[in-house]
Scaffold this motif. Structure first.
Motif, PDB file in Angstrom:
ATOM      1  N   ASP A 184      -5.237  -2.725   6.439  1.00 41.78           N
ATOM      2  CA  ASP A 184      -4.885  -1.482   6.886  1.00 41.78           C
ATOM      3  C   ASP A 184      -3.921  -0.698   5.748  1.00 41.78           C
ATOM      4  O   ASP A 184      -3.624   0.322   5.539  1.00 41.78           O
ATOM      5  N   ILE A 185      -3.265  -1.567   5.117  1.00 43.09           N
ATOM      6  CA  ILE A 185      -2.492  -1.288   3.886  1.00 43.09           C
ATOM      7  C   ILE A 185      -3.251  -0.840   2.546  1.00 43.09           C
ATOM      8  O   ILE A 185      -4.039  -1.826   1.905  1.00 43.09           O
ATOM      9  N   VAL A 186      -3.205   0.284   2.242  1.00 41.52           N
ATOM     10  CA  VAL A 186      -3.896   0.592   0.930  1.00 41.52           C
ATOM     11  C   VAL A 186      -2.728   1.195  -0.050  1.00 41.52           C
ATOM     12  O   VAL A 186      -2.476   2.322   0.215  1.00 41.52           O
ATOM     13  N   MET A 187      -2.187   0.450  -1.132  1.00 43.94           N
ATOM     14  CA  MET A 187      -1.065   1.102  -1.922  1.00 43.94           C
ATOM     15  C   MET A 187      -1.905   1.741  -3.249  1.00 43.94           C
ATOM     16  O   MET A 187      -2.961   1.271  -3.527  1.00 43.94           O
ATOM     17  N   GLU A 188      -1.079   2.756  -3.478  1.00 45.71           N
ATOM     18  CA  GLU A 188      -1.329   3.485  -4.526  1.00 45.71           C
ATOM     19  C   GLU A 188      -0.899   2.878  -5.898  1.00 45.71           C
ATOM     20  O   GLU A 188       0.292   2.793  -5.980  1.00 45.71           O
TER      21      GLU A 188
END
Length: 280
Positions: A184-188
């Motif tokens: 669920d974690i999508v880092m920029e």
């Protein structure tokens, strides 16, 4: 037949790894300690809202606007507690016979990099975690629940009306691994080189993500969501010097002193959310 093989010493020092300090991204220098060892700041209360009374008669301590309130003006006191120092000597022959690898300038830089900076960082992070205004019960962080716990932290800062811009999420290397495993974690990760040089590894929900070595963080550290306005981290004095051939020493005498501290402002402590990681 006996042969004595040559032993060769190279002009190279096997330095220990060390990372730069990242605390400047988490704290501020809003207060001035010049000429003082203690700083006091005011906390001012506010007045409650009332229903306006269009037909009432004014009396003592009362008007159509409601009861007249008095505002409290209390103070917070911040006294610098950490006054630290070090000293060591380098004999002139020791420097010469180690190929100048044992030199005052490089030894001082090493001391600052490997001892002073880690100590200041660890103390500052400890103060922030201990005095955080949001400290839920310890939880076992996993790849499945980590994002949910981070969202709780973001919500807590939103409810406290902490500024939305400038927030920083601090994680340990172990928790960063969980972040990479969380679907669920999508880092920029498209960030400027200036931020990368400061240790920023990405952005998550508007917060800057910092990965800090575990040995500079409190035990069982999970993550810390912080706004820099909550913590004042002054360095009043930072004095390093090398004396050549001082009385009693043939060589160099190196001395260093640093006076520092970290304080969490009482009215801004809700801008700190610390989640302890409980072992599975």
């Amino acid at each position: 037949m006996a042969i004595d093989l040559v032993t060769k010493f190279l002009p190279y020092v096997d330095e220990m790894f060390s990372t730069e300090s990242k605390k400047s991204l988490l704290t501020n220098q809003d207060f001035e300690w010049t000429g003082a060892h203690t700083v006091k700041v005011y906390k001012i209360t506010t007045a409650p809202m009332n229903d306006y009374n269009r037909s009432g008669t004014a009396g003592e301590n009362w008007s159509r606007y409601g009861a007249v309130s008095s505002l409290d003006a209390t103070t917070e006191e911040f006294t610098l507690k950490k006054d630290r120092s070090f000293t060591f000597a380098i004999d002139k022959l020791d420097q010469d016979e180690t190929g100048n690898q044992l030199a005052a300038a490089t030894a001082l830089a090493r001391q600052t990099r490997e001892v002073v900076i880690p100590e200041v960082d660890k103390y500052t992070y400890g103060v922030m975690c201990t005095n955080a205004g949001n400290k839920p019960a310890a939880a076992t962080l996993t790849a499945d629940n980590l994002y949910t716990e981070i969202l709780k932290a973001s919500q807590a800062l939103d409810d406290a009306e902490a500024p939305e811009t400038g927030r920083v999420l601090v994680v340990s290397p172990a928790v960063y691994v969980l972040m990479k495993q969380c679907k669920d974690i999508v880092m920029e990760t498209d960030i400027g080189n200036d931020l990368r040089l400061k240790g920023v590894i990405g952005m998550l929900d508007g917060a800057t993500v910092l990965k800090v070595p575990a040995n500079r963080l409190p035990e069982n550290f999970g993550f810390l969501l912080a706004h820099p306005s909550a913590t004042v981290a002054p360095t009043k004095l930072e004095d390093y010097k090398a004396h050549e051939n001082p009385p009693g020493i043939s060589g160099s005498l190196v001395e260093g002193r640093i006076c520092y501290d970290a304080f969490v402002l009482d009215n801004k402590k809700k801008a700190l959310y610390y989640q302890e990681n409980k072992s599975a």
